[in-house]
Motif scaffolding. Structure first.
Motif, mmCIF file in Angstrom:
data_model
loop_
_atom_site.group_PDB
_atom_site.id
_atom_site.type_symbol
_atom_site.label_atom_id
_atom_site.label_comp_id
_atom_site.label_asym_id
_atom_site.label_seq_id
_atom_site.Cartn_x
_atom_site.Cartn_y
_atom_site.Cartn_z
ATOM 1 N N MET A 1 1.272 -1.271 -0.220
ATOM 2 C CA MET A 1 0.382 -0.118 0.271
ATOM 3 C C MET A 1 0.503 1.720 0.549
ATOM 4 S SD MET A 1 -2.389 1.192 2.512
ATOM 5 C CE MET A 1 -3.974 -0.581 2.950
ATOM 6 N N ASN A 2 1.061 2.125 -0.822
ATOM 7 C CA ASN A 2 1.795 3.031 -1.295
ATOM 8 C C ASN A 2 1.118 4.547 -0.322
ATOM 9 O OD1 ASN A 2 3.873 2.097 -2.203
ATOM 10 N ND2 ASN A 2 2.677 1.772 -4.753
ATOM 11 N N ALA A 3 -0.257 5.138 -0.406
ATOM 12 C CA ALA A 3 -0.092 5.779 -0.319
ATOM 13 C C ALA A 3 -0.854 6.052 1.351
ATOM 14 C CB ALA A 3 -1.734 6.422 -1.333
ATOM 15 N N VAL A 4 -0.126 5.487 2.290
ATOM 16 C CA VAL A 4 -0.583 6.301 3.583
ATOM 17 C C VAL A 4 0.670 7.076 3.452
ATOM 18 C CG1 VAL A 4 -0.479 4.937 6.276
ATOM 19 C CG2 VAL A 4 -0.008 3.561 3.856
ATOM 20 N N ARG A 5 -0.351 8.317 4.550
ATOM 21 C CA ARG A 5 -0.004 9.523 5.252
ATOM 22 C C ARG A 5 -0.142 9.737 6.515
ATOM 23 N NH1 ARG A 5 -3.327 12.565 0.463
ATOM 24 N NH2 ARG A 5 -2.793 11.315 -0.875
ATOM 25 N N PHE A 6 1.246 9.377 7.125
ATOM 26 C CA PHE A 6 1.444 9.653 8.848
ATOM 27 C C PHE A 6 1.379 10.930 9.227
ATOM 28 C CE2 PHE A 6 2.534 5.464 7.103
ATOM 29 C CZ PHE A 6 2.473 5.409 7.460
ATOM 30 N N GLY A 7 0.433 11.488 11.143
ATOM 31 C CA GLY A 7 0.712 12.332 11.141
ATOM 32 C C GLY A 7 0.680 12.191 12.591
ATOM 33 N N ILE A 8 1.011 13.461 13.141
ATOM 34 C CA ILE A 8 1.517 13.621 15.213
ATOM 35 C C ILE A 8 1.337 13.803 15.681
ATOM 36 C CG2 ILE A 8 3.667 12.842 16.348
ATOM 37 C CD1 ILE A 8 5.700 12.092 14.406
ATOM 38 N N ASP A 9 0.784 13.714 16.416
ATOM 39 C CA ASP A 9 0.146 14.772 17.283
ATOM 40 C C ASP A 9 1.061 15.088 18.574
ATOM 41 O OD1 ASP A 9 -1.437 16.747 18.618
ATOM 42 O OD2 ASP A 9 -3.229 15.592 18.717
ATOM 43 N N ILE A 10 1.322 15.789 18.999
ATOM 44 C CA ILE A 10 2.255 15.768 20.255
ATOM 45 C C ILE A 10 1.487 17.043 21.385
ATOM 46 C CG2 ILE A 10 4.279 17.083 21.288
ATOM 47 C CD1 ILE A 10 5.954 16.958 18.788
ATOM 48 N N GLY A 11 1.006 16.071 22.166
ATOM 49 C CA GLY A 11 0.538 17.569 23.364
ATOM 50 C C GLY A 11 0.821 16.803 25.185
ATOM 51 N N GLY A 12 0.379 18.093 25.869
ATOM 52 C CA GLY A 12 0.877 17.211 26.915
ATOM 53 C C GLY A 12 0.625 16.615 27.878
ATOM 54 N N VAL A 18 -0.445 8.283 13.550
ATOM 55 C CA VAL A 18 -1.607 7.744 13.022
ATOM 56 C C VAL A 18 -0.895 7.564 11.552
ATOM 57 C CG1 VAL A 18 -2.771 9.673 12.045
ATOM 58 C CG2 VAL A 18 -3.832 7.823 12.622
ATOM 59 N N GLY A 19 -1.544 6.493 10.763
ATOM 60 C CA GLY A 19 -1.087 6.761 9.308
ATOM 61 C C GLY A 19 -2.428 6.524 8.387
ATOM 62 N N ILE A 20 -3.098 6.954 7.563
ATOM 63 C CA ILE A 20 -5.080 7.227 7.758
ATOM 64 C C ILE A 20 -4.382 6.967 5.472
ATOM 65 C CG2 ILE A 20 -5.536 8.992 8.693
ATOM 66 C CD1 ILE A 20 -4.723 11.167 7.240
ATOM 67 N N SER A 21 -4.952 6.766 4.977
ATOM 68 C CA SER A 21 -5.319 6.255 3.204
ATOM 69 C C SER A 21 -5.970 7.935 3.176
ATOM 70 C CB SER A 21 -6.697 5.102 3.571
ATOM 71 O OG SER A 21 -7.814 5.957 3.456
ATOM 72 N N PRO A 22 -5.735 8.092 1.326
ATOM 73 C CA PRO A 22 -6.264 9.199 0.772
ATOM 74 C C PRO A 22 -7.911 9.978 1.993
ATOM 75 C CG PRO A 22 -4.883 8.142 -0.752
ATOM 76 C CD PRO A 22 -5.202 7.052 1.091
ATOM 77 N N ALA A 23 -8.745 8.700 1.895
ATOM 78 C CA ALA A 23 -9.853 9.485 2.234
ATOM 79 C C ALA A 23 -10.114 9.205 3.331
ATOM 80 C CB ALA A 23 -10.210 8.532 1.670
ATOM 81 N N GLY A 24 -9.031 9.021 4.342
ATOM 82 C CA GLY A 24 -9.070 9.351 5.959
ATOM 83 C C GLY A 24 -9.267 8.687 6.981
ATOM 84 N N GLU A 25 -9.140 7.771 6.035
ATOM 85 C CA GLU A 25 -9.284 6.003 6.927
ATOM 86 C C GLU A 25 -7.716 5.989 7.396
ATOM 87 O OE1 GLU A 25 -12.518 4.148 2.969
ATOM 88 O OE2 GLU A 25 -10.278 3.951 3.068
ATOM 89 N N VAL A 26 -8.696 4.711 8.820
ATOM 90 C CA VAL A 26 -7.208 4.661 9.690
ATOM 91 C C VAL A 26 -6.695 3.463 9.388
ATOM 92 C CG1 VAL A 26 -6.211 4.987 12.247
ATOM 93 C CG2 VAL A 26 -8.143 6.330 11.944
ATOM 94 N N ILE A 27 -5.522 3.852 8.856
ATOM 95 C CA ILE A 27 -5.000 2.588 8.503
ATOM 96 C C ILE A 27 -3.807 2.493 9.992
ATOM 97 C CG2 ILE A 27 -2.870 1.466 7.273
ATOM 98 C CD1 ILE A 27 -4.498 3.660 5.160
ATOM 99 N N VAL A 28 -3.072 2.774 10.971
ATOM 100 C CA VAL A 28 -2.661 2.609 11.867
ATOM 101 C C VAL A 28 -2.230 3.391 12.615
ATOM 102 C CG1 VAL A 28 -0.538 3.065 10.878
ATOM 103 C CG2 VAL A 28 -0.873 1.359 13.175
#
Ligand code: ZN
Length: 309
Positions: A1-12, A18-28
């Motif tokens: 699967m190629n198009a996984v987008r990764f994001g990190i949210d640093i909170g206190g 998270v890794g999501i698909s282009p449509a916003g489905e959570v992959i991991v």
């Protein structure tokens, strides 16, 4: 699967990847305690482990070209610096450089409220909107603006810091050092302080919300006051941006829910000229506590026109 987008949210309190698909489905998705007291280096080590695990689990055949990161401010986006954040106490740190070295990928940084606005715009309650304003009411108050599909971060990345609009010159002291800010009247911190004054004991914003649901008169008084100031601020926001949608997120807004939102709007009605022409659609965030996390994942593809992109 190629198009996984990764994001990190640093909170206190916690950090999420998270890794999501282009449509916003959570992959991991991985969540770990930030434990800021252990220091930045310790955090980076744990962040690397969590990211590598998420990457392996996602099934992506190669690491992403860039990872989006949402973090508390204040930030200098052009230089990739996070200034001493009140919830992290790491001092002024070159967050982008340190994350790029640690995760071995390009990092796109954005403040958490702006990332949340983008997250709601792309995957949540803001879908289909043309001019979206997102307001977060939690420990503090912040916001983000998306216009025609682009996050409006401002010239330095600090646009939409609504919490520090001065509503009462010389009023209540705010955590920022100024007086009379919206945040000093309607944030979780402000509600707790008011609760202490009214009841003479320690109460959290959540306790106040619960008492308000149970129709306790003391809680009613506190909530009505917060709603009054919030209505004033919302009217300023609507007059400034003429949004077609206003999305409210953060623990306080989501905890108090639609009934509180309606109180705020009734107050805003008294101040807002634009309402006579057109009322924006007011709604609660659809992604709950994950608005900023989803927005972070979308940052690599969002054209912000600012900073080191
Ligand atoms: Zn302030």
């Amino acid at each position: 699967m190629n198009a996984v987008r990764f994001g990190i949210d640093i909170g206190g309190t916690k950090t999420a990847i998270v890794g999501i698909s282009p449509a916003g489905e959570v992959i991991v998705k991985r969540v770990f305690a930030t434990e800021p007291a252990r220091g930045l280096e310790d955090f980076l080590t744990r962040c690397k482990t969590a990211y590598q695990e998420a990457l392996a689990e996602s099934g992506a055949d190669r690491p992403p070209a860039a990872v989006g990161v949402a973090s508390p401010g204040p930030l200098d986006l052009a230089r990739g610096i996070m200034y001493d954040s009140p919830n992290l106490h790491w001092g002024d740190v070159p967050l982008v450089d340190r994350l790029e070295q640690t995760l071995e990928t390009k990092i796109l940084l954005q403040n958490d409220a702006n990332a949340a606005a983008l997250g709601e715009y792309l995957f949540g309650a803001g879908r289909g909107s043309r001019c979206l304003v997102y307001v977060t009411m939690s420990t503090g108050i912040g916001g983000g603006v998306v216009v025609d599909g682009r996050l409006w971060a401002g010239s330095s990345g600090n646009a939409a810091e609504f919490g520090h609009l001065t509503l009462v010159p010389g009023g209540e002291e705010c955590g920022c050092g100024l007086k009379g800010c919206w945040e000093a009247y309607a944030s979780g911190t402000a509600l707790a302080r008011l609760g202490r004054q009214v009841t003479g004991r320690e109460v959290s914003a959540r306790d106040i919300g619960r008492a308000w649901s149970d129709q306790a008169p003391w809680a009613d008084e506190i909530i009505a006051r917060a709603a009054r100031y919030s209505g004033q601020a919302v009217a300023i926001i609507v007059q400034s941006f003429d949004p077609d949608r206003l999305v409210f997120g953060g623990g306080v807004a989501l905890g108090l829910g639609r009934r509180y939102l309606d109180l705020v709007l009734a107050e805003a009605e008294r101040f807002c000229l634009n309402f006579r022409v057109r009322r924006p659609h007011f709604t609660l965030a659809a992604l709950g506590g994950d608005s900023a996390l989803f927005g972070a994942a979308a940052l690599p593809e969002a054209n912000l026109g600012i900073g080191r992109y």
